[in-house]
Design an enzyme around this catalytic site. Structure first.
Site, PDB file in Angstrom:
ATOM      1  N   ASN A 104       4.644  -8.382  11.573  1.00  0.00           N
ATOM      2  CA  ASN A 104       4.475  -8.919  10.213  1.00  0.00           C
ATOM      3  C   ASN A 104       4.993 -10.346  10.073  1.00  0.00           C
ATOM      4  OD1 ASN A 104       3.055  -6.785   9.256  1.00  0.00           O
ATOM      5  ND2 ASN A 104       4.819  -5.716   8.411  1.00  0.00           N
ATOM      6  N   SER A 139       7.917  -2.238   6.227  1.00  0.00           N
ATOM      7  CA  SER A 139       7.199  -3.375   6.804  1.00  0.00           C
ATOM      8  C   SER A 139       8.058  -4.626   6.826  1.00  0.00           C
ATOM      9  CB  SER A 139       5.967  -3.701   5.953  1.00  0.00           C
ATOM     10  OG  SER A 139       5.116  -2.606   5.859  1.00  0.00           O
ATOM     11  N   GLU A 167       6.902  -0.450  16.525  1.00  0.00           N
ATOM     12  CA  GLU A 167       8.047  -1.345  16.708  1.00  0.00           C
ATOM     13  C   GLU A 167       9.310  -0.511  16.491  1.00  0.00           C
ATOM     14  OE1 GLU A 167       6.587  -5.756  15.398  1.00  0.00           O
ATOM     15  OE2 GLU A 167       6.941  -4.375  13.751  1.00  0.00           O
ATOM     16  N   HIS A 217       8.477   1.357  13.117  1.00  0.00           N
ATOM     17  CA  HIS A 217       7.400   0.727  12.345  1.00  0.00           C
ATOM     18  C   HIS A 217       6.043   1.022  12.995  1.00  0.00           C
ATOM     19  CE1 HIS A 217       5.412  -3.099  10.602  1.00  0.00           C
ATOM     20  NE2 HIS A 217       5.300  -2.103   9.765  1.00  0.00           N
TER      21      HIS A 217
HETATM   22  N1  CAA Z   1      -8.743   9.062  12.490  1.00  0.00           N
HETATM   23  C1  CAA Z   1      -9.613   9.375  13.468  1.00  0.00           C
HETATM   24  N2  CAA Z   1     -10.655   8.584  13.800  1.00  0.00           N
HETATM   25  C2  CAA Z   1     -10.824   7.459  13.071  1.00  0.00           C
HETATM   26  C3  CAA Z   1      -9.973   7.085  12.012  1.00  0.00           C
HETATM   27  C4  CAA Z   1      -8.884   7.946  11.735  1.00  0.00           C
HETATM   28  N3  CAA Z   1      -7.992   7.690  10.771  1.00  0.00           N
HETATM   29  N4  CAA Z   1     -10.409   5.907  11.495  1.00  0.00           N
HETATM   30  C5  CAA Z   1     -11.501   5.556  12.177  1.00  0.00           C
HETATM   31  N5  CAA Z   1     -11.760   6.483  13.135  1.00  0.00           N
HETATM   32  C6  CAA Z   1     -12.835   6.479  14.116  1.00  0.00           C
HETATM   33  C7  CAA Z   1     -14.193   6.218  13.482  1.00  0.00           C
HETATM   34  O1  CAA Z   1     -14.779   7.403  13.026  1.00  0.00           O
HETATM   35  C8  CAA Z   1     -14.961   5.607  14.625  1.00  0.00           C
HETATM   36  O2  CAA Z   1     -15.433   6.627  15.466  1.00  0.00           O
HETATM   37  P1  CAA Z   1     -16.855   6.443  16.246  1.00  0.00           P
HETATM   38  O3  CAA Z   1     -16.571   5.368  17.272  1.00  0.00           O
HETATM   39  O4  CAA Z   1     -17.074   7.776  16.845  1.00  0.00           O
HETATM   40  O5  CAA Z   1     -17.824   6.061  15.191  1.00  0.00           O
HETATM   41  C9  CAA Z   1     -13.884   4.837  15.400  1.00  0.00           C
HETATM   42  O6  CAA Z   1     -12.615   5.375  14.992  1.00  0.00           O
HETATM   43  C10 CAA Z   1     -13.922   3.380  15.103  1.00  0.00           C
HETATM   44  O7  CAA Z   1     -13.886   3.206  13.704  1.00  0.00           O
HETATM   45  P2  CAA Z   1     -14.889   2.300  12.897  1.00  0.00           P
HETATM   46  O8  CAA Z   1     -16.223   2.244  13.571  1.00  0.00           O
HETATM   47  O9  CAA Z   1     -14.843   2.748  11.464  1.00  0.00           O
HETATM   48  O10 CAA Z   1     -14.249   0.896  12.859  1.00  0.00           O
HETATM   49  P3  CAA Z   1     -13.628  -0.055  13.966  1.00  0.00           P
HETATM   50  O11 CAA Z   1     -14.360  -0.018  15.248  1.00  0.00           O
HETATM   51  O12 CAA Z   1     -13.456  -1.335  13.253  1.00  0.00           O
HETATM   52  O13 CAA Z   1     -12.175   0.551  14.270  1.00  0.00           O
HETATM   53  C11 CAA Z   1      -9.969   0.198  13.490  1.00  0.00           C
HETATM   54  C12 CAA Z   1     -11.309   0.884  13.249  1.00  0.00           C
HETATM   55  C13 CAA Z   1      -9.279   0.764  14.746  1.00  0.00           C
HETATM   56  C14 CAA Z   1      -9.112   0.536  12.276  1.00  0.00           C
HETATM   57  C15 CAA Z   1     -10.162  -1.333  13.691  1.00  0.00           C
HETATM   58  O14 CAA Z   1     -10.967  -1.835  12.648  1.00  0.00           O
HETATM   59  C16 CAA Z   1      -8.869  -2.098  13.693  1.00  0.00           C
HETATM   60  O15 CAA Z   1      -8.153  -2.120  14.673  1.00  0.00           O
HETATM   61  N6  CAA Z   1      -8.568  -2.779  12.567  1.00  0.00           N
HETATM   62  C17 CAA Z   1      -7.362  -3.560  12.425  1.00  0.00           C
HETATM   63  C18 CAA Z   1      -6.234  -2.666  11.982  1.00  0.00           C
HETATM   64  C19 CAA Z   1      -4.941  -3.411  11.909  1.00  0.00           C
HETATM   65  O16 CAA Z   1      -4.821  -4.597  12.132  1.00  0.00           O
HETATM   66  N7  CAA Z   1      -3.888  -2.638  11.565  1.00  0.00           N
HETATM   67  C20 CAA Z   1      -2.590  -3.187  11.369  1.00  0.00           C
HETATM   68  C21 CAA Z   1      -2.371  -3.460   9.912  1.00  0.00           C
HETATM   69  S1  CAA Z   1      -0.802  -4.203   9.607  1.00  0.00           S
HETATM   70  C22 CAA Z   1       0.259  -2.910   9.624  1.00  0.00           C
HETATM   71  O17 CAA Z   1      -0.090  -1.779   9.799  1.00  0.00           O
HETATM   72  C23 CAA Z   1       1.709  -3.251   9.457  1.00  0.00           C
HETATM   73  C24 CAA Z   1       2.262  -3.389   8.102  1.00  0.00           C
HETATM   74  O18 CAA Z   1       3.468  -3.234   7.987  1.00  0.00           O
HETATM   75  C25 CAA Z   1       1.450  -3.763   6.944  1.00  0.00           C
HETATM   76  P1  NAD Z   2       1.252   4.403  -0.006  1.00  0.00           P
HETATM   77  O1  NAD Z   2       1.299   3.812  -1.365  1.00  0.00           O
HETATM   78  O2  NAD Z   2      -0.057   4.747   0.592  1.00  0.00           O
HETATM   79  O3  NAD Z   2       2.135   5.721   0.041  1.00  0.00           O
HETATM   80  C1  NAD Z   2       3.448   5.802  -0.416  1.00  0.00           C
HETATM   81  C2  NAD Z   2       3.689   7.266  -0.787  1.00  0.00           C
HETATM   82  O4  NAD Z   2       5.082   7.462  -1.012  1.00  0.00           O
HETATM   83  C3  NAD Z   2       2.957   7.673  -2.087  1.00  0.00           C
HETATM   84  O5  NAD Z   2       2.136   8.794  -1.800  1.00  0.00           O
HETATM   85  C4  NAD Z   2       4.092   8.021  -3.038  1.00  0.00           C
HETATM   86  O6  NAD Z   2       3.782   9.119  -3.898  1.00  0.00           O
HETATM   87  C5  NAD Z   2       5.200   8.390  -2.076  1.00  0.00           C
HETATM   88  N1  NAD Z   2       6.527   8.252  -2.666  1.00  0.00           N
HETATM   89  C6  NAD Z   2       6.992   7.265  -3.454  1.00  0.00           C
HETATM   90  N2  NAD Z   2       8.263   7.511  -3.796  1.00  0.00           N
HETATM   91  C7  NAD Z   2       8.610   8.678  -3.187  1.00  0.00           C
HETATM   92  C8  NAD Z   2       9.778   9.468  -3.149  1.00  0.00           C
HETATM   93  N3  NAD Z   2      10.870   9.088  -3.804  1.00  0.00           N
HETATM   94  N4  NAD Z   2       9.751  10.611  -2.408  1.00  0.00           N
HETATM   95  C9  NAD Z   2       8.662  10.997  -1.717  1.00  0.00           C
HETATM   96  N5  NAD Z   2       7.499  10.278  -1.735  1.00  0.00           N
HETATM   97  C10 NAD Z   2       7.496   9.145  -2.452  1.00  0.00           C
HETATM   98  O7  NAD Z   2       2.059   3.393   0.925  1.00  0.00           O
HETATM   99  P2  NAD Z   2       1.942   3.205   2.503  1.00  0.00           P
HETATM  100  O8  NAD Z   2       0.928   2.189   2.778  1.00  0.00           O
HETATM  101  O9  NAD Z   2       1.891   4.540   3.140  1.00  0.00           O
HETATM  102  O10 NAD Z   2       3.357   2.531   2.811  1.00  0.00           O
HETATM  103  C11 NAD Z   2       4.526   3.298   2.973  1.00  0.00           C
HETATM  104  C12 NAD Z   2       5.555   2.493   3.739  1.00  0.00           C
HETATM  105  O11 NAD Z   2       4.995   2.128   5.012  1.00  0.00           O
HETATM  106  C13 NAD Z   2       5.960   1.179   3.072  1.00  0.00           C
HETATM  107  O12 NAD Z   2       7.306   0.936   3.364  1.00  0.00           O
HETATM  108  C14 NAD Z   2       5.048   0.152   3.752  1.00  0.00           C
HETATM  109  O13 NAD Z   2       5.569  -1.135   3.732  1.00  0.00           O
HETATM  110  C15 NAD Z   2       5.026   0.719   5.166  1.00  0.00           C
HETATM  111  N6  NAD Z   2       3.872   0.321   5.984  1.00  0.00           N
HETATM  112  C16 NAD Z   2       2.631   0.224   5.409  1.00  0.00           C
HETATM  113  C17 NAD Z   2       1.545  -0.142   6.208  1.00  0.00           C
HETATM  114  C18 NAD Z   2       0.164  -0.268   5.647  1.00  0.00           C
HETATM  115  O14 NAD Z   2      -0.694  -0.827   6.321  1.00  0.00           O
HETATM  116  N7  NAD Z   2      -0.126   0.225   4.455  1.00  0.00           N
HETATM  117  C19 NAD Z   2       1.735  -0.367   7.582  1.00  0.00           C
HETATM  118  C20 NAD Z   2       3.019  -0.221   8.133  1.00  0.00           C
HETATM  119  C21 NAD Z   2       4.081   0.113   7.320  1.00  0.00           C
END
Ligand code: CAA
Ligand code: NAD
Length: 292
Positions: A189, A118, A151, A139
């Site tokens: 991010n 991330s 990404e 990503h």
């Molecule tokens: N697999 C299959 N279907 C799924 C599912 C999954 N993993 N998760 C949810 N669904 C389905 C649900 O069952 C639901 O189906 P129905 O319409 O038939 O009921 C449908 O998808 C919609 O789900 P929900 O009603 O539970 O909820 P929602 O309408 O809010 O949608 C969501 C869910 C798409 C996750 C939406 O809430 C969303 O877009 N949230 C924001 C997510 C976001 O911002 N993600 C980025 C995070 S940052 C990141 O990832 C980067 C990083 O590095 C940290």
């Molecule tokens: P998580 O904690 O759900 O899962 C990480 C997994 O990696 C765990 O199951 C752990 O057992 C495993 N692990 C740790 N060390 C390991 C090793 N040496 N060999 C094999 N497996 C190992 O974390 P996550 O949310 O899946 O995040 C994983 C990566 O994805 C991170 O770099 C995070 O920044 C990135 N990411 C996370 C998100 C998010 O929304 N959570 C979104 C985009 C990217």
């Protein structure tokens, strides 16, 4: 270069999703974890998700045939015939570098290494291998089976054919790739993390309660989830690691961890995945907001 077989490192939130979408797109997939129990947990999530898609009729084949292409293992040697290896282990630079060092001699010479980090510099991670030109960032977004974006991160060392292959691979997974460079946080991010951290600071300053801030951003801005719901969904441990990397890079307060985030992580409250964070998920269908 043609990709036939995909390796995935880590079967947590992201690794399991990446494995799922790769298998759904027709690739053979081997997922490596540290312990069998994490594979079982990740595969149970895949099962649930595939069942939902099957019920909606959006799969072109039976879940069983997709599952047949997925293999979980704790043995890294099984990555030897993968054409691309996507790493999604914990967001910790030392852990990731150790991992890349350990698989560099196992993977084929032309295998592409991709990181789902991330925030960590892709260039720093590639320095742990002898394949700087065959190393990229891929990503994905959480939840991987639903989020369309990937990404695709290029470093100064990335070979053109590797970058093109990665873009094509993301498209084959049914994703929309965007091109970006190796700058901390990439596009999403860089913009999203300060917003999430600001929500915590707003709460700490008494601007509103957790559900009121969540509802305000959902109903006032049309966001699918409010910031606290999203923080719990991403994982507070992961977010906390991200703040370290981003603050270290930019030295700006907007990327620094608010004290409350640190305390939640110290307490082991990582959000949805541990059952408690800004909300309590004892009943996952009815999260109860905290009042710290
Ligand atoms: N697999 C299959 N279907 C799924 C599912 C999954 N993993 N998760 C949810 N669904 C389905 C649900 O069952 C639901 O189906 P129905 O319409 O038939 O009921 C449908 O998808 C919609 O789900 P929900 O009603 O539970 O909820 P929602 O309408 O809010 O949608 C969501 C869910 C798409 C996750 C939406 O809430 C969303 O877009 N949230 C924001 C997510 C976001 O911002 N993600 C980025 C995070 S940052 C990141 O990832 C980067 C990083 O590095 C940290
Ligand atoms: P998580 O904690 O759900 O899962 C990480 C997994 O990696 C765990 O199951 C752990 O057992 C495993 N692990 C740790 N060390 C390991 C090793 N040496 N060999 C094999 N497996 C190992 O974390 P996550 O949310 O899946 O995040 C994983 C990566 O994805 C991170 O770099 C995070 O920044 C990135 N990411 C996370 C998100 C998010 O929304 N959570 C979104 C985009 C990217």
């Amino acid at each position: 270069m043609t990709i036939h077989k995909v390796g995935v490192l880590g079967c947590g939130l992201m690794g399991s999703g990446i494995a799922q979408v790769s298998a759904t797109a027709g690739f053979k997939v081997t997922v490596v974890e540290v312990e069998q129990k994490f594979i079982e947990k990740g595969f149970a999530g895949i099962e649930k998700s595939l069942t939902k898609f099957a019920e909606k009729g959006t799969l072109t084949e039976k879940p069983d045939s997709i599952r047949a292409r997925l293999k979980g293992t704790t043995n890294k040697q099984e990555l030897a015939d993968c054409d691309i290896i996507i790493e999604a282990i914990v967001e910790n630079v030392e852990e990731k570098k150790k991992m890349y060092e350990s698989i560099d001699g196992i993977a084929k010479k032309d295998t592409i290494f991709a990181t789902n980090t991330s925030s960590i510099s892709v260039t720093e991670l590639l320095s742990a291998t002898n394949r700087p030109d065959r190393f990229i960032g891929l990503h994905f977004f959480n939840p991987v089976p639903l989020m369309k974006l990937v990404e695709v991160v290029r470093t100064i060392a990335t070979a053109n054919d590797v970058y093109d292959t990665a873009i094509e691979f993301a498209k084959k997974l049914g994703k929309v790739p965007v091109r970006t460079s190796d700058r901390t946080g990439f596009i999403v991010n860089r913009l999203l993390v300060p917003y999430l951290l600001d929500a915590i600071r707003a709460y700490e300053e008494g601007v509103g309660s957790i559900p009121d801030i969540d509802n305000a951003m959902k109903l006032g801005c049309g966001y699918p989830m409010g910031p606290f719901t999203l923080l719990d969904f991403v994982g507070l441990d992961t977010t906390y690691y991200i703040t370290h990397v981003m603050y270290d890079e930019f030295k700006e307060r907007r990327f620094a961890s608010p004290p409350l985030l640190k305390r939640l992580v110290l307490a082991g409250w990582y959000g949805r995945k541990t059952g408690k964070g800004f909300y309590d998920y004892a009943d996952p269908n009815k999260p109860v907001p905290a009042n710290f």
